[in-house]
Design an enzyme around this catalytic site. Structure first.
Site, short mmCIF file in Angstrom:
data_model
loop_
_atom_site.label_atom_id
_atom_site.label_comp_id
_atom_site.label_asym_id
_atom_site.label_seq_id
_atom_site.Cartn_x
_atom_site.Cartn_y
_atom_site.Cartn_z
N LEU A 85 0.74 -1.04 -0.13
CA LEU A 85 0.02 -0.34 -0.16
C LEU A 85 1.41 1.58 0.06
CD1 LEU A 85 -3.04 1.89 0.45
CD2 LEU A 85 -2.13 1.08 2.50
N SER A 86 0.96 1.81 -0.82
CA SER A 86 1.66 3.40 -0.95
C SER A 86 1.45 4.33 -0.46
CB SER A 86 1.54 3.87 -2.43
OG SER A 86 1.80 2.82 -3.32
N ASP A 87 2.98 4.95 -0.28
CA ASP A 87 2.09 6.58 0.77
C ASP A 87 1.48 6.89 1.28
OD1 ASP A 87 3.80 8.77 0.73
OD2 ASP A 87 5.06 7.42 -0.44
#
Length: 289
Positions: free
Chosen positions: A123-125
């Site tokens: 899950l990307s920042d």
């Protein structure tokens, strides 16, 4: 500035009424609604009322951080992007698919970072996702393709703004795991599939207003340029696998089909796999320098 997606190495205008009619509204997002959506997506979890409230209490501060971040990098934070972040419950996407466990209690962290979700993905920042979303400049009438579904959060964000959102994931276990998560939230305008994003989604008639790639390509896949509508935009990281010196590029296609490029911020993404790793660079791909 550096943006990260799947970086396990580094640790408003509404969308069309039809697409949003059955969406779970932010004020209806209760512990019971969360638990039901998780069950309906095939990812049952348990969380106390106090634990759920603690997660929600951190969200306003995240919204402030996103607004300030975008305000420093653009003339202003796009209210369309801000509304999407306010609406989409990020904790719903905090899930480890390899091992099948939720880590919702970590959502809305003070120091934005990517979170591993299994199978080499993350899950990307949220700051990086906010930046790329605003670069895309999504509009309510747009049809968008994402290459690299990952957690599904980026597609969920865009789906709250655009008419139709497509997404391709090359990792089969992850792609199959993420496919059922949009329906329980009422995000009926999202369609995903497992496949090699190098080839895009040619079956979509008319192509795409925007294509967003969330893995580093060594060059622009020709099919993505072909499937971009006149006036469309391709947002893609370009660079060598697992090396610094990657940059985000923004390609636009003129009405006459001419493609222009703009070099944007420095980034670091894991590489696009599949055909990209095997096929030689075609002679006629758009430049990235």
């Amino acid at each position: 500035m550096s943006l990260h997606r799947r970086a396990i190495l580094l640790g408003v205008l509404a969308a069309p009424a039809l697409a949003r009619a059955e969406t779970t509204a932010p004020d209806a997002w209760t512990r019971e609604a969360y638990l039901k959506a998780m069950r309906d997506s095939g990812r049952p979890v348990e969380i106390s009322e106090a634990g759920f409230r603690a997660i929600q209490a951190r969200k306003p501060a995240m919204m402030e951080r996103i607004g300030a971040y975008l305000g420093r990098r653009f003339p202003e934070a796009d209210p369309v992007v801000m509304r999407a972040f306010a609406e989409v419950p990020r904790e719903y996407f905090h899930y480890m698919y390899e091992g099948r466990r939720s880590f919702a209690d970590a959502a809305y962290e003070a120091d934005a970072k990517p979170w591993a979700i299994g199978y080499g993905s993350a899950l990307s920042d949220y700051l990086g996702q906010a930046y790329m979303t605003q670069v895309c400049a999504p509009k309510p009438e747009h049809v968008v393709l994402e290459i690299g579904t990952g957690s599904g959060f980026q597609s969920a964000l865009l789906s709250r703004i655009v008419a139709k959102q497509y997404s391709i994931e090359i990792i089969e276990n992850l792609g199959r795991g993420v496919r059922p998560i949009f329906g329980p939230l009422g995000y009926a305008n999202v369609e995903t599939r497992v496949g090699d994003g190098f080839f895009g989604w040619p079956e979509v008639a008319g192509g795409f207003d925007t294509i967003i790639v969330t893995c580093a390509a060594q060059y622009v896949p020709p099919a993505l340029v072909q499937q971009l509508k006149p006036g469309g935009k391709l947002v893609i990281p370009i660079g060598q696998p697992f090396r610094r010196g990657q940059f985000l590029y923004v390609y636009t296609k003129d009405a006459d089909g001419r493609v222009r490029s703009r070099k944007d911020v420095g980034v670091y993404f894991i590489p696009m796999t599949g055909t990209m790793m095997r096929a030689p660079r075609p002679a006629d791909v758009p430049p990235s320098s």
